[in-house]
Design a protein around this motif. Structure first.
Motif, PDB file in Angstrom:
ATOM      1  N   GLN A 529       0.832  -1.204   0.000  1.00 23.90           N
ATOM      2  CA  GLN A 529       0.000   0.000   0.000  1.00 23.90           C
ATOM      3  C   GLN A 529       0.866   1.253   0.000  1.00 23.90           C
ATOM      4  O   GLN A 529       0.608   2.211  -0.718  1.00 23.90           O
ATOM      5  N   ARG A 530       1.910   1.227   0.808  1.00 26.94           N
ATOM      6  CA  ARG A 530       2.795   2.389   0.902  1.00 26.94           C
ATOM      7  C   ARG A 530       3.553   2.600  -0.407  1.00 26.94           C
ATOM      8  O   ARG A 530       3.759   3.740  -0.840  1.00 26.94           O
ATOM      9  N   MET A 531       3.951   1.526  -1.032  1.00 32.52           N
ATOM     10  CA  MET A 531       4.648   1.637  -2.317  1.00 32.52           C
ATOM     11  C   MET A 531       3.757   2.280  -3.373  1.00 32.52           C
ATOM     12  O   MET A 531       4.255   2.922  -4.313  1.00 32.52           O
ATOM     13  N   GLY A 532       2.448   2.146  -3.210  1.00 32.82           N
ATOM     14  CA  GLY A 532       1.515   2.747  -4.157  1.00 32.82           C
ATOM     15  C   GLY A 532       1.491   4.258  -4.110  1.00 32.82           C
ATOM     16  O   GLY A 532       0.878   4.903  -4.967  1.00 32.82           O
ATOM     17  N   ARG A 533       2.176   4.863  -3.149  1.00 33.72           N
ATOM     18  CA  ARG A 533       2.260   6.327  -3.072  1.00 33.72           C
ATOM     19  C   ARG A 533       3.500   6.865  -3.783  1.00 33.72           C
ATOM     20  O   ARG A 533       3.739   8.074  -3.782  1.00 33.72           O
ATOM     21  N   VAL A 534       4.301   5.971  -4.380  1.00 39.55           N
ATOM     22  CA  VAL A 534       5.543   6.355  -5.069  1.00 39.55           C
ATOM     23  C   VAL A 534       5.481   5.853  -6.509  1.00 39.55           C
ATOM     24  O   VAL A 534       5.128   4.696  -6.751  1.00 39.55           O
ATOM     25  N   TYR A 535       5.803   6.715  -7.448  1.00 33.48           N
ATOM     26  CA  TYR A 535       5.687   6.362  -8.868  1.00 33.48           C
ATOM     27  C   TYR A 535       4.318   5.719  -9.131  1.00 33.48           C
ATOM     28  O   TYR A 535       4.191   4.680  -9.764  1.00 33.48           O
ATOM     29  N   ARG A 536       3.311   6.390  -8.646  1.00 34.69           N
ATOM     30  CA  ARG A 536       1.946   5.860  -8.723  1.00 34.69           C
ATOM     31  C   ARG A 536       1.434   5.797 -10.150  1.00 34.69           C
ATOM     32  O   ARG A 536       0.781   4.836 -10.542  1.00 34.69           O
TER      33      ARG A 536
END
Length: 753
Positions: A529-536
């Motif tokens: 989920q947190r990774m989805g806030r980067v290079y979305r």
């Protein structure tokens, strides 16, 4: 009878029983026109319940009570039973139902009788008072009322007890129980709408058409693969696994189409964001927002009106964006549960990010899906990852029907799954040196597991002027500004740089796109989920790492504990996640396929069956599935759906700085409570309350208890006869929010106002 057989004591309306009943029948017709194919519903039984539900109001005691409220004491009726107690009108209404003349069998008679008898939750009537009122009071008015009430067929009779002897329950007769839920639930829904003078339902003008236009105008594109899939499977229950940023919201709206829909997410901040997108960007105005701060959000967005709020509260809107706790308490099957379940019988329910729910809430959700599908409703679960143990519970334990797409849906460019993340896992605590060494002029996002850890990192970086903090422990006023600021920097077109430190409040459905992520490990789901806030919304176009994960080394990261019940994730699930990630100590391209593969392999029943999380889910499932309708002895472990033990407080320093404003708002709000609640007064009250609560922070209840032990909490703002807000001396700062470190007692008086 010398009065108009009043139904209500509203001075302006003086609504009669006849007028109120006709309004119910008009709303029933509206319901049948808008949703003409409600599964399993016997409309004839519902119509009869609508006709007879309030006839019992023609008794002397009820009419005299209304006349006194209207100050029309000259019209008071002679009471031939002065020593008898007032009998609830629903009980008396059953005396007029022509059971054998119209209803074919005992099952039908029980449905109508119990729907009318229990349409309000009232204390049991004294049997003697009930019988005497039916025999000696109601007949006085029967003939004159019959002239005004064309539906009345039978004189009142006290012979309906056989139809009430046993409550209708699923364990006794499943089909009858299903029909009863629909008749009783929709009677309540229609009755409440008629009483509030709002439509029971508002037709959906075609949500999919609005989404089509939105995609065409904003993205110059048509539907993608996921959106087409759900458009083609509108009549089915679905489980859809799809990567972040692929357009899941739009896909869900296509699935709802022109049906009645509910869209649920775990966090209020996410819900507010989706609501604003649908209302403002997609321009679909027939949408409601439903959570504990609905009035506040409507006021903030200049959308508040009594009419809009009542339509929201009564579930009249064709699309509602909601938290689950507002919807799923029907699984407890307490008195009145039928209204929500009956509405969901002809609705479509979207569940987004199912992996974020607590064991208790997850168990409630799964049982709700079983109840909803059994009675005719539909659901779609949309998630970036879906744990296999959930499939086992849905299929093996609950036998919930659904269709799962054969393959996940990935975000693609030119037919290829896009690569967005290069990741490295570090076997250590998150450290500032790594961040300071990064000289790249980019937008940096740091996500940690606790507010305290976020504050510590902010303190370590406070010499920089481009460091900002966002978490749940700011006042509502400050949090609103910070949420807007992080979303502004997180826009792809925004080329500014800086560092934002946040907690899990940004994990789900906050549409931000940062360049680099430094994060503590919570578990695999939380990490993804947190990774989805980067290079979305873009492709990784360089060789650098853009996701740094810190697993705590030989210790736990913040917020993880094998002993603490407030651990952000189950410690055994954390350990599984940490073990899985060991092989990524060197930089690696982390694809969407890999994320889903890791969940598929590691969140199985076999791997989780010894975890506290899994066993809590199973335990609550067993409790919930064993509940019988109207069971008064609910297990205390499940009576709080949200399992959020928060309390709203004002930090003492905030009170000091804004004392005059706060006291003025309290005085004005209290004044509105003493005035008759007209539409204008209710709107003013909502606005004053919203302004007052801008100075508040929500904190865990155990922190309130701790404050009391430290003699730091004994004050409160009294804002009504039954409501107050505690003022607590926890340290608060506009930049870092509320802290728990200051134990000094600054005051001793027991009350501010």
């Amino acid at each position: 009878m010398n009065n108009l057989f009043l139904a209500k004591s509203d001075v302006q309306l003086e609504e009669t029983i006849v007028k109120h009943t006709k309004t119910l029948l008009q709303e029933l017709d509206r319901l049948k026109i808008i949703y003409c194919n409600i599964p399993n519903l016997r409309c004839d039984l519902l119509e009869m319940a609508c006709i007879y539900h309030d006839v019992g109001k023609i008794n002397t005691k009820f009419q005299n009570k209304l006349l006194k409220a209207l100050k029309k004491t000259d019209y008071l009726l002679e009471d031939l039973l002065p020593k008898a107690g007032e009998v609830p009108h629903g009980y008396l209404s059953c005396a007029f139902i022509p059971y054998k003349e119209i209803l074919e069998n005992k099952e039908e008679r029980e449905i109508v009788a119990q729907a009318v008898y229990y349409h309000h939750n009232r204390s049991a009537a004294n049997p003697k008072d009930l019988k005497e009122t039916i025999l000696y009071d109601l007949p006085k008015y029967y003939l004159s009322f019959k002239e005004a009430f064309p539906f009345l067929l039978a004189k009142p009779k006290a012979n309906f007890k056989p139809y009430l002897n046993r409550r209708i329950r699923k364990q006794r007769n499943q089909e009858q129980a299903k029909q009863f839920v629909l008749v009783k639930g929709l009677l309540n829904k229609i009755d409440y709408a008629a009483s509030a003078h709002i439509p029971v339902e508002i037709a959906n003008p075609g949500l999919d058409n609005y989404v089509d236009k939105f995609l065409t105008v904003k993205y110059k594109s048509g539907r993608n693969e996921l959106q087409n899939y759900l458009l083609e499977h509108q009549k089915e229950n679905n489980i859809v696994i799809a990567s972040t940023g692929i357009g899941k919201t739009e896909a869900a709206l296509y699935w709802i189409g022109d049906s009645k829909g509910f869209f649920t997410l775990p966090l209020r901040v996410s819900i507010n964001s989706i609501y604003k997108r649908i209302e403002s960007e997609i321009n679909f105005k027939e949408v409601a927002l439903l959570h504990s701060e609905t009035e506040s959000e409507y006021v903030k967005n200049d959308l508040y009106s009594i009419d809009y709020f009542e339509k929201t509260r009564q579930w009249s809107m064709p699309l509602t964006i909601s938290t689950l706790d507002q919807m799923l308490d029907f699984v407890f099957k307490e008195e009145g549960f039928e209204k929500k379940l009956a509405t969901l019988a002809y609705s479509k329910l979207v569940i987004d990010e199912i992996q974020m729910y607590s064991p208790k809430m997850l168990a409630c959700l799964l049982v709700a899906l079983k109840e909803i599908t059994d009675i005719g409703g539909k659901f779609t679960i949309m998630t970036a990852t879906f744990a296999p143990f959930l499939l086992d519970l849905m299929v093996g334990k609950l036998n919930i029907p659904f269709k799962q797409s054969c393959d996940p849906f990935y975000k693609k460019l030119n037919g290829e799954v896009i690569v967005r993340h290069r990741l490295i896992v570090k076997n250590e605590q998150l450290n500032i040196e790594d961040i300071m060494k990064n000289k790249i002029d980019k937008k940096i996002l740091i996500i940690v597991n606790t507010v305290q850890r976020a504050q510590e990192i902010h303190d370590a970086l406070k010499e920089r002027d481009d460091v900002f903090l966002f978490h749940s422990r700011f006042t509502k006023m400050d949090r609103k500004e910070k949420e807007a600021a992080i979303q502004e920097m997180g826009k792809l077109e925004n080329k500014s740089s800086g560092i934002w430190i946040a907690t899990q409040v940004v994990e789900a459905s906050v549409d931000i796109d940062f360049d680099i992520l430094y994060t503590e490990l919570s578990d695999l789901n939380g990490l993804f989920q947190r990774m989805g806030r980067v290079y979305r919304n873009r492709i990784l176009d360089h060789e650098r790492v853009n996701v740094f994960v810190y697993d705590g080394g030989n210790d736990y990261p913040s917020g993880i504990s094998y002993r603490d019940k407030y651990s952000v994730v189950d410690s055994s699930i954390f350990e599984i996640s940490k073990q899985v990630l060991q092989e990524y100590r060197s930089p690696v391209i982390f694809t969407e396929e890999l994320k889903m593969e890791l969940i598929e392999k590691n969140y199985t029943t076999q791997r989780l069956e010894k975890s506290t999380y899994y066993n809590e889910v199973k335990e609550f499932l067993d409790i919930l599935t064993s509940i019988e309708e109207y069971d008064e002895d609910l297990d205390p472990r499940i009576t709080d759906l949200r399992e959020i033990f928060n309390e709203t407080i004002v930090p003492y320093s905030v009170y000091q700085e804004n004392q005059n404003t706060i006291e003025e708002l309290v005085a004005k709000y209290s004044k509105t409570l003493r005035i008759k609640a007209t539409n204008a007064i209710r709107e003013e009250r909502a606005k004053l309350r919203d302004k007052l609560y801008e100075f508040t922070v929500d904190i865990p209840q155990y922190r309130v208890t701790n404050a009391r032990k430290l003699n730091r909490e004994e004050q409160f703002l009294k804002i009504g006869s039954y409501e107050s807000i505690k003022v607590i001396d926890y340290e608060y700062d506009l930049t870092v929010g509320l802290k728990y470190s200051n134990d000094k007692k600054l005051f001793s008086s027991s009350q501010i106002m």
